[in-house]
Design an enzyme around this catalytic site. Structure first.
Site, PDB file in Angstrom:
ATOM      1  N   HIS A 228      -7.132  -4.386  10.251  1.00 40.48           N
ATOM      2  CA  HIS A 228      -6.831  -4.216   8.820  1.00 40.48           C
ATOM      3  C   HIS A 228      -5.530  -4.921   8.455  1.00 40.48           C
ATOM      4  O   HIS A 228      -4.634  -5.097   9.278  1.00 40.48           O
ATOM      5  CB  HIS A 228      -6.821  -2.736   8.413  1.00 40.48           C
ATOM      6  CG  HIS A 228      -5.644  -1.918   8.829  1.00 40.48           C
ATOM      7  ND1 HIS A 228      -5.757  -0.645   9.326  1.00 40.48           N
ATOM      8  CD2 HIS A 228      -4.309  -2.155   8.801  1.00 40.48           C
ATOM      9  CE1 HIS A 228      -4.559  -0.149   9.559  1.00 40.48           C
ATOM     10  NE2 HIS A 228      -3.664  -1.051   9.263  1.00 40.48           N
TER      11      HIS A 228
ATOM     12  N   ASP B 243       0.826  -1.200   0.000  1.00 36.47           N
ATOM     13  CA  ASP B 243       0.000   0.000   0.000  1.00 36.47           C
ATOM     14  C   ASP B 243       0.864   1.256   0.000  1.00 36.47           C
ATOM     15  O   ASP B 243       2.094   1.192   0.174  1.00 36.47           O
ATOM     16  CB  ASP B 243      -0.941  -0.003   1.223  1.00 36.47           C
ATOM     17  CG  ASP B 243      -0.234  -0.375   2.525  1.00 36.47           C
ATOM     18  OD1 ASP B 243       1.006  -0.292   2.581  1.00 36.47           O
ATOM     19  OD2 ASP B 243      -0.923  -0.747   3.492  1.00 36.47           O
TER      20      ASP B 243
ATOM     21  N   GLU C  97      -9.459  -1.658   5.334  1.00 35.76           N
ATOM     22  CA  GLU C  97     -10.132  -1.320   6.582  1.00 35.76           C
ATOM     23  C   GLU C  97     -11.396  -2.170   6.750  1.00 35.76           C
ATOM     24  O   GLU C  97     -11.876  -2.778   5.782  1.00 35.76           O
ATOM     25  CB  GLU C  97     -10.506   0.167   6.556  1.00 35.76           C
ATOM     26  CG  GLU C  97      -9.311   1.097   6.426  1.00 35.76           C
ATOM     27  CD  GLU C  97      -8.555   1.295   7.741  1.00 35.76           C
ATOM     28  OE1 GLU C  97      -8.510   0.372   8.577  1.00 35.76           O
ATOM     29  OE2 GLU C  97      -7.994   2.394   7.925  1.00 35.76           O
TER      30      GLU C  97
END
Ligand code: GLP
Length: 266
Positions: free
Chosen positions: A138, A67, A143
Protein backbone atom coordinates in the site's frame (compact mmCIF):
# COMPACT_ATOMS: atom_id res chain seq x y z
CA UNK A 1 11.10 4.48 -12.32
CA UNK A 2 14.47 5.37 -10.95
CA UNK A 3 15.66 2.93 -8.31
CA UNK A 4 18.50 4.06 -6.06
CA UNK A 5 20.02 1.42 -3.80
CA UNK A 6 22.11 2.68 -0.91
CA UNK A 7 23.92 0.61 1.68
CA UNK A 8 22.01 1.26 4.88
CA UNK A 9 18.72 2.56 6.22
CA UNK A 10 20.49 5.71 7.44
CA UNK A 11 21.75 6.34 3.90
CA UNK A 12 18.15 6.19 2.64
CA UNK A 13 17.24 9.13 4.87
CA UNK A 14 20.31 11.13 3.90
CA UNK A 15 19.94 10.51 0.19
CA UNK A 16 16.23 11.33 0.17
CA UNK A 17 16.81 14.42 2.32
CA UNK A 18 19.33 15.58 -0.30
CA UNK A 19 16.59 15.35 -2.95
CA UNK A 20 14.08 17.26 -0.80
CA UNK A 21 16.64 19.88 0.25
CA UNK A 22 17.68 20.47 -3.36
CA UNK A 23 14.07 21.09 -4.27
CA UNK A 24 13.58 23.51 -1.34
CA UNK A 25 16.75 25.40 -2.29
CA UNK A 26 15.40 25.75 -5.80
CA UNK A 27 11.86 26.68 -4.71
CA UNK A 28 11.40 27.61 -1.04
CA UNK A 29 7.60 27.58 -1.44
CA UNK A 30 7.57 23.94 -2.46
CA UNK A 31 4.39 21.98 -1.78
CA UNK A 32 5.57 18.81 -0.10
CA UNK A 33 3.53 15.64 0.33
CA UNK A 34 4.46 14.09 3.65
CA UNK A 35 4.09 10.40 4.46
CA UNK A 36 3.84 9.09 7.98
CA UNK A 37 5.13 5.85 9.51
CA UNK A 38 8.71 5.00 10.35
CA UNK A 39 10.12 5.09 6.81
CA UNK A 40 10.37 8.87 6.28
CA UNK A 41 11.50 9.77 9.80
CA UNK A 42 15.16 9.80 8.74
CA UNK A 43 14.33 12.35 6.04
CA UNK A 44 12.52 14.67 8.43
CA UNK A 45 15.25 14.47 11.06
CA UNK A 46 17.96 15.16 8.51
CA UNK A 47 16.04 18.17 7.19
CA UNK A 48 15.61 19.41 10.77
CA UNK A 49 19.33 18.92 11.41
CA UNK A 50 20.19 20.99 8.34
CA UNK A 51 17.76 23.70 9.44
CA UNK A 52 19.41 23.79 12.87
CA UNK A 53 22.81 23.98 11.21
CA UNK A 54 21.63 26.91 9.11
CA UNK A 55 22.14 25.19 5.76
CA UNK A 56 18.44 24.84 4.91
CA UNK A 57 15.40 27.06 5.32
CA UNK A 58 12.29 24.86 5.06
CA UNK A 59 9.98 27.37 6.73
CA UNK A 60 8.16 28.34 3.53
CA UNK A 61 7.00 24.79 2.79
CA UNK A 62 3.36 23.87 2.59
CA UNK A 63 2.75 20.21 3.45
CA UNK A 64 -0.08 17.80 2.76
CA UNK A 65 -0.55 14.52 4.57
CA UNK A 66 -1.53 11.42 2.67
CA UNK A 67 -3.93 10.00 5.18
CA UNK A 68 -5.42 9.93 8.66
CA UNK A 69 -7.19 7.38 10.82
CA UNK A 70 -10.97 7.81 10.96
CA UNK A 71 -12.10 8.75 14.43
CA UNK A 72 -8.79 10.10 15.75
CA UNK A 73 -8.87 13.80 16.58
CA UNK A 74 -5.79 15.82 15.63
CA UNK A 75 -4.67 15.93 19.26
CA UNK A 76 -4.89 12.15 19.68
CA UNK A 77 -1.31 10.99 20.26
CA UNK A 78 -1.59 8.24 17.60
CA UNK A 79 -3.13 10.48 14.96
CA UNK A 80 -1.07 11.30 11.92
CA UNK A 81 -1.79 14.97 12.64
CA UNK A 82 0.07 14.57 15.93
CA UNK A 83 2.89 12.66 14.21
CA UNK A 84 3.31 15.39 11.61
CA UNK A 85 3.24 18.10 14.23
CA UNK A 86 6.02 16.34 16.10
CA UNK A 87 8.16 15.17 13.17
CA UNK A 88 7.57 17.87 10.55
CA UNK A 89 5.83 21.10 11.63
CA UNK A 90 7.76 21.83 14.81
CA UNK A 91 11.24 20.63 13.80
CA UNK A 92 11.02 22.40 10.45
CA UNK A 93 9.62 25.59 11.98
CA UNK A 94 6.39 25.66 9.96
CA UNK A 95 3.70 28.08 11.09
CA UNK A 96 0.45 26.55 12.24
CA UNK A 97 -1.89 25.62 9.43
CA UNK A 98 0.92 24.87 6.99
CA UNK A 99 0.53 21.08 7.34
CA UNK A 100 -2.80 19.93 5.97
CA UNK A 101 -4.13 16.63 7.25
CA UNK A 102 -7.42 15.02 6.18
CA UNK A 103 -9.98 15.79 8.87
CA UNK A 104 -10.94 12.24 9.67
CA UNK A 105 -12.62 12.90 13.00
CA UNK A 106 -15.49 14.73 11.31
CA UNK A 107 -18.85 13.10 10.73
CA UNK A 108 -19.07 14.30 7.11
CA UNK A 109 -16.09 12.31 5.90
CA UNK A 110 -16.91 12.58 2.22
CA UNK A 111 -16.88 16.37 2.51
CA UNK A 112 -13.60 16.20 4.42
CA UNK A 113 -12.10 14.07 1.64
CA UNK A 114 -13.26 16.49 -1.03
CA UNK A 115 -11.90 19.45 0.93
CA UNK A 116 -8.46 17.79 1.16
CA UNK A 117 -8.44 17.41 -2.62
CA UNK A 118 -9.52 21.04 -3.04
CA UNK A 119 -6.84 22.29 -0.66
CA UNK A 120 -4.16 20.46 -2.63
CA UNK A 121 -5.48 21.94 -5.87
CA UNK A 122 -5.68 25.44 -4.35
CA UNK A 123 -2.02 25.15 -3.34
CA UNK A 124 -1.14 24.43 -6.95
CA UNK A 125 -0.72 20.67 -6.56
CA UNK A 126 2.00 18.69 -4.83
CA UNK A 127 5.52 19.30 -6.14
CA UNK A 128 7.22 16.43 -4.35
CA UNK A 129 5.43 13.56 -2.67
CA UNK A 130 7.31 11.52 -0.09
CA UNK A 131 5.98 7.97 0.24
CA UNK A 132 6.63 4.88 2.31
CA UNK A 133 5.28 1.47 1.35
CA UNK A 134 3.28 -1.02 3.38
CA UNK A 135 4.30 -4.67 3.58
CA UNK A 136 1.29 -5.41 1.35
CA UNK A 137 2.31 -2.77 -1.19
CA UNK A 138 0.00 0.00 0.00
CA UNK A 139 0.90 3.65 -0.46
CA UNK A 140 -0.92 6.17 1.67
CA UNK A 141 -3.60 3.85 2.93
CA UNK A 142 -4.51 2.58 -0.53
CA UNK A 143 -4.80 -1.09 0.27
CA UNK A 144 -4.69 -3.87 -2.33
CA UNK A 145 -7.52 -3.67 -4.85
CA UNK A 146 -7.80 0.10 -4.49
CA UNK A 147 -8.81 1.59 -7.82
CA UNK A 148 -5.72 2.78 -9.66
CA UNK A 149 -7.53 6.06 -10.39
CA UNK A 150 -8.95 6.49 -6.87
CA UNK A 151 -9.29 9.89 -5.20
CA UNK A 152 -9.21 10.96 -1.56
CA UNK A 153 -11.85 8.89 0.20
CA UNK A 154 -12.82 6.76 3.16
CA UNK A 155 -11.19 3.35 2.94
CA UNK A 156 -11.01 0.25 5.12
CA UNK A 157 -7.68 -0.88 6.51
CA UNK A 158 -6.62 -4.46 5.79
CA UNK A 159 -6.00 -6.94 8.58
CA UNK A 160 -2.31 -6.98 7.62
CA UNK A 161 -1.99 -3.21 7.91
CA UNK A 162 -3.78 -3.17 11.25
CA UNK A 163 -1.38 -5.85 12.49
CA UNK A 164 1.65 -3.96 11.10
CA UNK A 165 0.52 -0.72 12.73
CA UNK A 166 -0.42 -2.32 16.05
CA UNK A 167 3.01 -1.39 17.39
CA UNK A 168 1.76 2.19 17.69
CA UNK A 169 -1.41 1.16 19.50
CA UNK A 170 -2.43 -1.21 22.28
CA UNK A 171 -2.59 -4.18 19.88
CA UNK A 172 -4.29 -4.75 16.50
CA UNK A 173 -7.83 -4.39 17.84
CA UNK A 174 -7.05 -0.85 18.98
CA UNK A 175 -6.03 0.21 15.46
CA UNK A 176 -8.84 2.12 13.74
CA UNK A 177 -10.65 0.14 11.05
CA UNK A 178 -10.94 2.97 8.52
CA UNK A 179 -9.03 5.95 7.22
CA UNK A 180 -9.23 8.93 4.94
CA UNK A 181 -6.54 8.57 2.32
CA UNK A 182 -5.44 10.35 -0.80
CA UNK A 183 -6.22 8.08 -3.72
CA UNK A 184 -3.78 6.52 -6.14
CA UNK A 185 -5.03 8.95 -8.79
CA UNK A 186 -4.34 11.83 -6.40
CA UNK A 187 -0.82 10.59 -5.72
CA UNK A 188 -0.12 10.16 -9.43
CA UNK A 189 -0.83 13.87 -9.96
CA UNK A 190 2.07 14.96 -7.78
CA UNK A 191 4.85 16.27 -9.98
CA UNK A 192 7.53 14.12 -8.42
CA UNK A 193 7.41 11.02 -6.18
CA UNK A 194 10.11 9.91 -3.75
CA UNK A 195 9.38 6.53 -2.16
CA UNK A 196 11.66 5.28 0.59
CA UNK A 197 11.87 1.73 1.96
CA UNK A 198 14.20 0.11 4.43
CA UNK A 199 14.58 -3.44 5.67
CA UNK A 200 13.88 -6.94 4.45
CA UNK A 201 10.24 -6.86 5.53
CA UNK A 202 9.59 -4.42 2.67
CA UNK A 203 11.51 -6.44 0.07
CA UNK A 204 8.58 -8.41 -1.38
CA UNK A 205 6.36 -5.33 -1.69
CA UNK A 206 9.19 -3.36 -3.31
CA UNK A 207 9.83 -6.14 -5.84
CA UNK A 208 6.13 -6.35 -6.70
CA UNK A 209 5.95 -2.57 -7.11
CA UNK A 210 9.04 -2.33 -9.32
CA UNK A 211 9.09 -5.59 -11.27
CA UNK A 212 5.55 -6.88 -11.03
CA UNK A 213 2.68 -6.01 -13.31
CA UNK A 214 0.81 -2.78 -12.67
CA UNK A 215 -2.01 -4.25 -10.66
CA UNK A 216 -4.35 -3.18 -7.89
CA UNK A 217 -3.12 -6.08 -5.77
CA UNK A 218 0.10 -4.10 -5.31
CA UNK A 219 -1.04 -0.46 -5.19
CA UNK A 220 2.53 0.91 -5.32
CA UNK A 221 2.93 -0.67 -8.76
CA UNK A 222 0.84 2.22 -10.11
CA UNK A 223 3.99 4.33 -9.74
CA UNK A 224 5.22 2.61 -12.92
CA UNK A 225 2.90 5.07 -14.65
CA UNK A 226 4.47 8.08 -12.95
CA UNK A 227 6.96 9.98 -15.13
CA UNK A 228 9.17 11.02 -12.20
CA UNK A 229 9.12 8.37 -9.50
CA UNK A 230 12.32 7.66 -7.58
CA UNK A 231 12.59 4.79 -5.12
CA UNK A 232 15.37 5.02 -2.54
CA UNK A 233 16.04 1.61 -0.98
CA UNK A 234 18.57 0.13 1.35
CA UNK A 235 20.17 -3.17 0.37
CA UNK A 236 17.71 -5.17 2.47
CA UNK A 237 14.62 -3.56 0.94
CA UNK A 238 16.14 -4.13 -2.52
CA UNK A 239 17.04 -7.75 -1.83
CA UNK A 240 14.12 -9.35 -3.73
CA UNK A 241 14.72 -7.37 -6.93
CA UNK A 242 15.87 -9.69 -9.72
CA UNK A 243 16.48 -7.31 -12.62
CA UNK A 244 19.77 -6.33 -11.06
CA UNK A 245 21.15 -4.32 -13.96
CA UNK A 246 18.05 -2.18 -14.08
CA UNK A 247 18.30 -1.30 -10.45
CA UNK A 248 21.72 0.16 -10.17
CA UNK A 249 21.40 3.75 -9.10
CA UNK A 250 20.21 6.38 -11.49
CA UNK A 251 20.62 9.10 -8.90
CA UNK A 252 19.39 12.62 -9.26
CA UNK A 253 22.77 14.01 -8.45
CA UNK A 254 25.15 11.31 -9.66
CA UNK A 255 27.95 12.85 -7.64
CA UNK A 256 28.70 9.85 -5.48
CA UNK A 257 27.56 11.60 -2.33
CA UNK A 258 26.44 8.36 -0.74
CA UNK A 259 29.29 5.89 -0.14
CA UNK A 260 28.81 2.62 -1.97
CA UNK A 261 26.41 3.94 -4.57
CA UNK A 262 27.45 2.95 -8.06
CA UNK A 263 27.59 5.30 -10.96
CA UNK A 264 24.44 5.60 -13.07
CA UNK A 265 23.88 2.62 -15.37
CA UNK A 266 23.29 4.94 -18.28
C1 GLP B 1 1.34 3.28 7.08
C2 GLP B 1 1.05 4.60 6.34
C3 GLP B 1 1.81 4.67 5.07
C4 GLP B 1 3.21 4.17 5.34
C5 GLP B 1 3.18 2.69 5.57
C6 GLP B 1 4.49 2.09 6.03
O1 GLP B 1 0.26 2.56 7.44
N1 GLP B 1 -0.33 4.87 6.08
O2 GLP B 1 1.81 6.00 4.56
O3 GLP B 1 4.04 4.43 4.25
O4 GLP B 1 2.10 2.33 6.38
O5 GLP B 1 4.74 2.35 7.38
P1 GLP B 1 6.22 2.25 7.98
O6 GLP B 1 7.01 3.30 7.31
O7 GLP B 1 6.04 2.49 9.44
O8 GLP B 1 6.69 0.88 7.67
Amino acid sequence: MDVVIVPTAADVGTYAADVVAARIAQEPRTVLGVATGSSPVGIYRELARRRAAGSLDPTHLTCFALDEYVGLAPDHPRSYAAYLDQEVARPLGLPSGRVWVPEASRTDLEAAAEEHEQAIAAAGGIDLQILGIGTNGHIGFNEPISALSSRTRVAALSAQTRTDNARSFDGPDAVPTHCLTQGLGTILESRRVLLVAQGERKAAAVAAAVEGPVAARCPASVLQFHPRATLVLDEAAASALTLENHHRPVPDRGDGAVPGVSAPAS
